[in-house]
Structure formats: structure tokens, C-alpha cells
Design a protein around this motif. Structure first.
Motif, PDB file in Angstrom:
ATOM      1  N   ILE A   4      29.301  42.390   5.933  1.00  0.00           N
ATOM      2  CA  ILE A   4      30.156  41.292   5.503  1.00  0.00           C
ATOM      3  C   ILE A   4      29.302  40.304   4.715  1.00  0.00           C
ATOM      4  N   VAL A   5      29.793  39.878   3.556  1.00  0.00           N
ATOM      5  CA  VAL A   5      29.083  38.910   2.716  1.00  0.00           C
ATOM      6  C   VAL A   5      29.728  37.545   2.922  1.00  0.00           C
ATOM      7  N   ASN A   6      28.928  36.592   3.382  1.00  0.00           N
ATOM      8  CA  ASN A   6      29.428  35.255   3.703  1.00  0.00           C
ATOM      9  C   ASN A   6      28.982  34.196   2.693  1.00  0.00           C
ATOM     10  N   SER A  33      31.179  36.826  -8.244  1.00  0.00           N
ATOM     11  CA  SER A  33      32.502  37.050  -7.674  1.00  0.00           C
ATOM     12  C   SER A  33      32.580  38.406  -6.971  1.00  0.00           C
ATOM     13  N   VAL A  34      31.992  39.431  -7.586  1.00  0.00           N
ATOM     14  CA  VAL A  34      31.959  40.768  -6.968  1.00  0.00           C
ATOM     15  C   VAL A  34      31.214  40.701  -5.640  1.00  0.00           C
ATOM     16  N   LYS A  36      30.748  37.963  -3.756  1.00  0.00           N
ATOM     17  CA  LYS A  36      31.507  37.087  -2.848  1.00  0.00           C
ATOM     18  C   LYS A  36      32.685  37.801  -2.200  1.00  0.00           C
ATOM     19  N   THR A  37      33.345  38.664  -2.961  1.00  0.00           N
ATOM     20  CA  THR A  37      34.514  39.362  -2.429  1.00  0.00           C
ATOM     21  C   THR A  37      34.152  40.590  -1.601  1.00  0.00           C
ATOM     22  N   GLY A  38      32.854  40.901  -1.526  1.00  0.00           N
ATOM     23  CA  GLY A  38      32.423  42.040  -0.712  1.00  0.00           C
ATOM     24  C   GLY A  38      32.558  43.376  -1.409  1.00  0.00           C
ATOM     25  N   LYS A  39      32.773  43.368  -2.712  1.00  0.00           N
ATOM     26  CA  LYS A  39      32.951  44.612  -3.458  1.00  0.00           C
ATOM     27  C   LYS A  39      31.643  45.158  -4.014  1.00  0.00           C
ATOM     28  N   ALA A  40      30.558  44.415  -3.865  1.00  0.00           N
ATOM     29  CA  ALA A  40      29.259  44.859  -4.378  1.00  0.00           C
ATOM     30  C   ALA A  40      28.722  46.010  -3.535  1.00  0.00           C
ATOM     31  N   LYS A  41      28.093  46.959  -4.192  1.00  0.00           N
ATOM     32  CA  LYS A  41      27.491  48.101  -3.510  1.00  0.00           C
ATOM     33  C   LYS A  41      26.035  47.821  -3.165  1.00  0.00           C
ATOM     34  N   ALA A  42      25.420  46.854  -3.866  1.00  0.00           N
ATOM     35  CA  ALA A  42      24.005  46.540  -3.660  1.00  0.00           C
ATOM     36  C   ALA A  42      23.729  45.122  -4.138  1.00  0.00           C
TER      37      ALA A  42
END
Length: 68
Positions: A4-6, A33-34, A36-42
Motif C-alpha cells: 500500500i502506498v501512503n 499520480s501513478v 499515489k494511486t498505487g498503480k506503480a509497479k516499481a
């Protein structure tokens, strides 16, 4: 996803906008934004370090592991 990215939580605690964080860290709004929304892979350690410096926090304040 168990990570989870906080970033948004820390930004709210520091009363900082996404635009301000983007400018101070030196990454685009889209990439932030990517993340922050938790869509990043790395995330690069250099980016994580820059975010932590700007938000005055530890990596563990931004990233959280939650078992599925």
C-alpha cells in the motif's frame, strides 16, 4: 496488491499538494499520480529518497505491506 502506498496520507499531514510535491521532488505529476494511486509497479530508491526528504518522513511511512 499487498503493498500500500501512503503518499497521500503523508501529503495531507504536511498540508502539501500533489503539484507542490511534484515540483519539489522533480518528477512529473503523472508519475507521482501513478505512485499515489498505487498503480506503480516499481519506485526508484532515488525517487523514494527525494519524497522522504521533502515530506520529512521514513520509507515505512510511505510504503506499507498488508498480507492478502
Amino acid at each position: 496488491m499487498p503493498i500500500i502506498v501512503n503518499v497521500d496520507v503523508m501529503m495531507a499531514r504536511r498540508k502539501m499538494s500533489l503539484t507542490e510535491l511534484s515540483e519539489r521532488v522533480g518528477i512529473t505529476l503523472a508519475n507521482l499520480s501513478v505512485l499515489k494511486t498505487g498503480k506503480a509497479k516499481a519506485i526508484r530508491f532515488s525517487t523514494l529518497e527525494a519524497i522522504c526528504k521533502v515530506l520529512e518522513c521514513q520509507p515505512g511511512d510511505i510504503l506499507e505491506f498488508v498480507a492478502e
